[in-house]
Design a protein around this motif. Structure first.
Motif, PDB file in Angstrom:
ATOM      1  N   ALA A   1     -11.326  -3.813  -2.652  1.00 62.67           N
ATOM      2  CA  ALA A   1      -9.693  -4.214  -3.026  1.00 62.67           C
ATOM      3  C   ALA A   1      -9.067  -3.141  -2.256  1.00 62.67           C
ATOM      4  CB  ALA A   1      -9.459  -4.558  -4.480  1.00 62.67           C
ATOM      5  N   LEU A   2      -8.070  -3.620  -1.179  1.00 61.75           N
ATOM      6  CA  LEU A   2      -6.994  -2.806  -0.553  1.00 61.75           C
ATOM      7  C   LEU A   2      -5.528  -3.401  -0.427  1.00 61.75           C
ATOM      8  CD1 LEU A   2      -7.869  -0.360   2.299  1.00 61.75           C
ATOM      9  CD2 LEU A   2      -5.837  -1.721   2.220  1.00 61.75           C
ATOM     10  N   VAL A   3      -4.577  -2.728  -0.919  1.00 59.08           N
ATOM     11  CA  VAL A   3      -3.247  -3.404  -0.638  1.00 59.08           C
ATOM     12  C   VAL A   3      -2.349  -2.317  -0.154  1.00 59.08           C
ATOM     13  CG1 VAL A   3      -1.502  -4.307  -2.257  1.00 59.08           C
ATOM     14  CG2 VAL A   3      -3.846  -4.457  -2.904  1.00 59.08           C
ATOM     15  N   GLY A   4      -1.450  -2.728   0.889  1.00 55.30           N
ATOM     16  CA  GLY A   4      -0.550  -2.128   1.489  1.00 55.30           C
ATOM     17  C   GLY A   4       0.792  -2.693   0.876  1.00 55.30           C
ATOM     18  N   TRP A   5       1.855  -1.673   0.697  1.00 52.79           N
ATOM     19  CA  TRP A   5       3.261  -2.203   0.165  1.00 52.79           C
ATOM     20  C   TRP A   5       4.353  -1.743   1.079  1.00 52.79           C
ATOM     21  CZ3 TRP A   5       6.713   1.597  -0.720  1.00 52.79           C
ATOM     22  CH2 TRP A   5       6.343   2.755  -1.012  1.00 52.79           C
ATOM     23  N   ASP A   6       4.167  -1.104   2.184  1.00 52.09           N
ATOM     24  CA  ASP A   6       5.273  -0.543   3.161  1.00 52.09           C
ATOM     25  C   ASP A   6       5.372  -1.638   3.979  1.00 52.09           C
ATOM     26  OD1 ASP A   6       6.843   0.862   4.719  1.00 52.09           O
ATOM     27  OD2 ASP A   6       5.629   2.411   5.084  1.00 52.09           O
TER      28      ASP A   6
END
Length: 248
Positions: free
Chosen positions: A218-223
């Motif tokens: 599970a990989l998440v980016g917020w930028d």
């Protein structure tokens, strides 16, 4: 292959992180912390990670179990920080300070709670703190499938909400949409994008939920300055290295 963080000047990277964090941290009165008790680190310098060796496309279904040490090496090899937090909840709190959710299952796409599965699990942020990742090496393929299924169910059930999330009491309006994620060598690949608003400040999250044999990611980016590029690239790096490690 060079780390995604190595292809952008440090000044631009740091600016992008600050802009993205303002919408969340300004509402909480604090900034994301680098560990559970220390000062927040600055964005990581734009360094170049060791190039990934030439890899022929791994066959989907590489299924070997990985231990915690192998997972930690995998994280470090692509500029993620293993053993940075005691729990996935602490990791998420460091990136999204003050976030509360009425249904904890809605955080399944972030890998929240995966460490309770009892199998080998590692989690951490990228060196530049623009992404979080959780990898679980489950007991077998079906257990990994269940983790991915829980994330998919959460994406569908929590797709549009105005009362599910809050940031220090301020409602977070969200809308979720799936998108095609171009990743090779995995058994299951799901891409998703969350757009939302916190007290008038818009934000976007980009995520990937992936299974390679009995290993789930599970990989998440917020930028918003980097996520659309970094999340697919980091996901592919994880898949390639998981497949190599699982193949022995």
């Amino acid at each position: 292959m060079a780390s995604p963080a190595s292809r952008i000047p440090r000044a631009r990277l740091h600016a992008g992180l600050v802009v993205a964090a303002v919408g969340l941290a300004a509402l909480t009165g604090c900034s994301p912390s680098g560990d559970q008790g220390g000062d927040a680190p600055s964005a990581a310098p734009a360094t170049t990670a060791p190039s990934s060796p030439s890899i022929s496309s791994p066959s989907a279904g590489a299924s070997g179990a990985l231990d915690r040490g192998e997972l930690a090496d995998l994280f470090s090899g692509i500029q993620f920080r293993p053993a940075e937090y005691d729990s996935t909840a602490a990791m998420l709190e460091s990136i999204y300070p003050g976030l509360t959710v009425s249904d904890a299952a809605c955080l399944a796409p972030f890998g929240a709670g995966w460490e309770s599965s009892g199998d080998a699990v590692e989690w951490g942020t990228s060196n530049d703190r623009s992404m979080t990742a959780v990898v679980a090496s489950a007991a077998d393929d079906s257990a990994a499938e269940e983790l991915v299924a829980q994330a998919e169910a959460a994406i569908a059930r929590c797709a549009d909400g105005q009362e599910l999330f809050a940031m220090q009491g301020v409602p977070v309006t969200t809308s979720v949409e799936p998108f095609e994620l171009a990743v090779t060598g995995a058994d299951d690949v799901r891409g998703w994008r969350v757009t939302g608003d916190v007290g008038g400040s818009p934000f976007t999250l980009v995520g990937a939920t992936v299974r390679s044999g009995q290993n789930a990611l599970a990989l998440v980016g917020w930028d918003p300055a980097t996520s659309e590029d970094y999340v697919p690239q980091a996901t592919q790096l994880f898949v390639d290295r998981i497949s190599r490690a699982a193949a022995g």
